[in-house]
Design an enzyme around this catalytic site. Sequence first.
Site, PDB file in Angstrom:
ATOM      1  N   TRP A 294      44.268  42.788  37.756  1.00 42.39           N
ATOM      2  CA  TRP A 294      44.102  43.538  36.488  1.00 42.39           C
ATOM      3  C   TRP A 294      42.508  43.631  36.196  1.00 42.39           C
ATOM      4  CZ3 TRP A 294      40.997  42.001  32.215  1.00 42.39           C
ATOM      5  CH2 TRP A 294      41.362  42.584  30.918  1.00 42.39           C
ATOM      6  N   HIS A 295      41.496  42.765  36.672  1.00 44.86           N
ATOM      7  CA  HIS A 295      40.048  43.095  36.401  1.00 44.86           C
ATOM      8  C   HIS A 295      39.405  44.377  37.300  1.00 44.86           C
ATOM      9  CE1 HIS A 295      40.080  39.128  34.632  1.00 44.86           C
ATOM     10  NE2 HIS A 295      39.034  39.520  34.122  1.00 44.86           N
ATOM     11  N   GLY A 296      40.356  44.820  38.272  1.00 44.27           N
ATOM     12  CA  GLY A 296      39.869  45.901  38.899  1.00 44.27           C
ATOM     13  C   GLY A 296      40.323  46.211  40.403  1.00 44.27           C
TER      14      GLY A 296
END
Lengths: 376, 496
Positions: free
Chosen positions: B335-337
């Site tokens: 989700w963060h990247g």
Amino acid sequence: MRRTAKTYQVITTIIFLCLISFCFLNAVFLFYKVPEASQTENRKLSSKPVFDISYLDPFPELYETYFNDQFPFREDLKLFNSLFCFFVFQQSPLPGQVEIGKNGWLFYDQKESIVYQGKFNLTDRQVRSLVNELHLRTLEYRKKGTRFYIAFPPMKPEIYPEFLPNDFKRTPNGTLTDKIVQAIKQDTVIQYIDLKKALLKAKTHDLLYYLTDNHWNEIGAFYGYAEIVNRIRVDFPEIRPLTREDVHFNVEKYSFGNLSNMIGLSKYLNDIGYYPVLKNPKSKRLDPVHKKPDYAAQIDYEVVKSTGDTTLPSIVIIRDSYTDALMPFLDESFNTSTYIFDLWKYGRTEAIIDDLKPEIVLLIIFEPHISHLIGL
Amino acid sequence: MLFHSLLFIYYFLPLTLFFFYISRKRLRNIILLIASLVFSSWFDISLSLVLIGSISLNYIAGISIERASGEKKKKLFFTLAIIFNLLLLGLFKYLSFLGTTISDLISLVGLDPFIVKEFGMPLGISFYTFKALSYLISVKRKEVPAQKSYIDLAVYIAIFPQLAAGPIDRYRNLAPQLVNPSVSFERFSSGIKRFALGLAKKVIIATPLALVADKIFNSPVDQLTASIAWLGAICYMLQIYYDFAGYSDMAIGIGKMFGLEFMENFNFPYNARSVKDFWKRWHISLSTWLRDYLFLPLAYARSKKMVKDKYLHLKTDNWIYLYATIITFLLCGLWHGAAWTFVIWGLFHGIMLVIEQFGFSKILKRSFRPLQHMYLLLFLVISWVLFRSPSIQDAIHYIGTMFGAGARMEDFSVTTTYLNIQTIFVLLVGILGATRFFDYLLIYFRSLTVSSISVIHAPGTHLYYISGIIFVLLTLAMATVFIIAGTATSFIYFKF
């Protein structure tokens, strides 16, 4: 107690709203007139972009730039920040762009920094391609009866590394210039003029670079000139180079450093300028004869100087800003000197060379820009 | 347009507040929606259409789920809507990553690699997609009725203070407030202070730390000494906290100015004593979202399938925890990247959580308290290096340098170049601020005025409130100067 709290809540709200409505209030009461140009950045401030419904994409960025430029007291606040950072924190007001060195020396922290520290380098293949380009140019010019020389004015950290900040270290693996020079020296066709050696020798008795600018000063340029002309003289003995006795350097305070200007402190930082006065100047500026390309509409694309001495060869110099300080000296050593500035493309400028048919073409590329020759 | 830009503070915010407060109550959400769409399109006009598409589909989906007759139909609409949201996220955020990975894999077997075209990423897509999912799940679970007003749902999904980087507020928390925002001078002024606090965190602490961290992380790793590598990692660890916490404070502050109470996102995360404790304090809106909508359903589904008490001598509960935690944190990393560094970062956290669950937390609890803090801080500093590095290889080299492997000979004259007066000051304030030091200081300061607070017009009371106003003024002035000087950087979490 509750009343006091409430009173302060109202006061806080009113003060905050007044502050953030500052630009609107200025638009109504006009207590600050935004100037048309920035004094510290030496540029015209952005104008309001046109709102074109059919092409909206660039509008936000353009509008934000305009808004930032028009912000009341922008110049004063910027100066305050610069003074505070520089003199209180002893830190660059523009980190990542201007680096503060030792003893008042400023360094440009953009491409110069990454080239010097080896963060930007060329692969062996790219080096071969670049040297091949110079090799081909030399042969092409030779076919036209023109001698081709190249010189790379070294960047400030190469000549004055002792004034760099401690964390600004030269790459132990060699910079891209090292690689290119090494490859050029193995090529028997390319005529390369090494300026670095001469400057390193000269720095022991003269100041060669500005403290507040990333360029060499006129004395540094004079040493560069001497090296260039002495090399060309090997092939053209009729050239009579200027000596130090032919030039007097007036020493004056210099407050036009591009680096000090970038951080808005050119008025506050001391530097020395050496302004050359020639004893017997002969060259005169002539009107340029060639049509400017579209991309160069706003610049001095072509500068022409002539001594009118037909016993001397003529030269075309493909240049960048490092040649500015060389011009007064080079002008005197040739019949006609034509300087071409193509916005750091360093192209072949075939049309001009075919038209002028100079005896000499000199390519002067500031060291970090060498890779432009292969479009990098 | 960033929160800490001149255009936002001196143009967008006053204009939006003005129109919001002069409007009738029922028109206020329209004002908020227009402002949010302008805010979104300011980053990329074309990509803001994705936001409008997402709102529209989730609006239809919510009503369809509610009105569907029979559980099967409800489930079908719900599944389709979830797939749509995830596809949208996948298309704009992960397609390039997926394509590059496949291309790398096929080139390993001698086939020609290919290039995947990137669409660009709409502002805050990870955040608003999760908000939309929260809405759909709540409707499906019948916790809330489907939103009949397009405007109200659009404001919930796109509201500009939360759009770029959260907090990922739950629909059931925000929806009632959007119907009737509670505006008062008390809330407005506390919003101002919160906004100023966030601005200070971002501009005065995170930005100078970012300059040091960026410089160090961008240096060739073989040119770093161990001490510089540690300095870079510590600066980044503080930077990411102040950057994101600062953003969240500003978002919460702006929300208050519009009469809305957003959920809190941070609670002194570096004060935690275990990884489990850390995730109760860091990015709370995301961690609780993942807990409620991913971890618990995964664990519940697994528990139905595992009927025995033990498998391979391990309790079934532990197997379930292992399974749900690793999947949740792998996805949390992703989700963060869209990069392998984020996946490994998530996995690293997941594994540590499992280790803690399997008995390490008991040992930790019995140990000396400062040791517990040291354990967590050491774990975090390493995990943030993973998070910050452009590739896993770079991260390994960097971490190796921190522990002396391949590091340059120690040269403290170089280290001191980074540690100038400003950096030392900011590091000190940053470290103290990450503890409860300033909280306690404020409580103490308030207690000094307590005796006089009961007395109207007592000087102590005035001093307390005036210092609040001075704080706001100073922060705004300093932020303005830094923004004009061009040193303020973008928010880290904007790119997620």
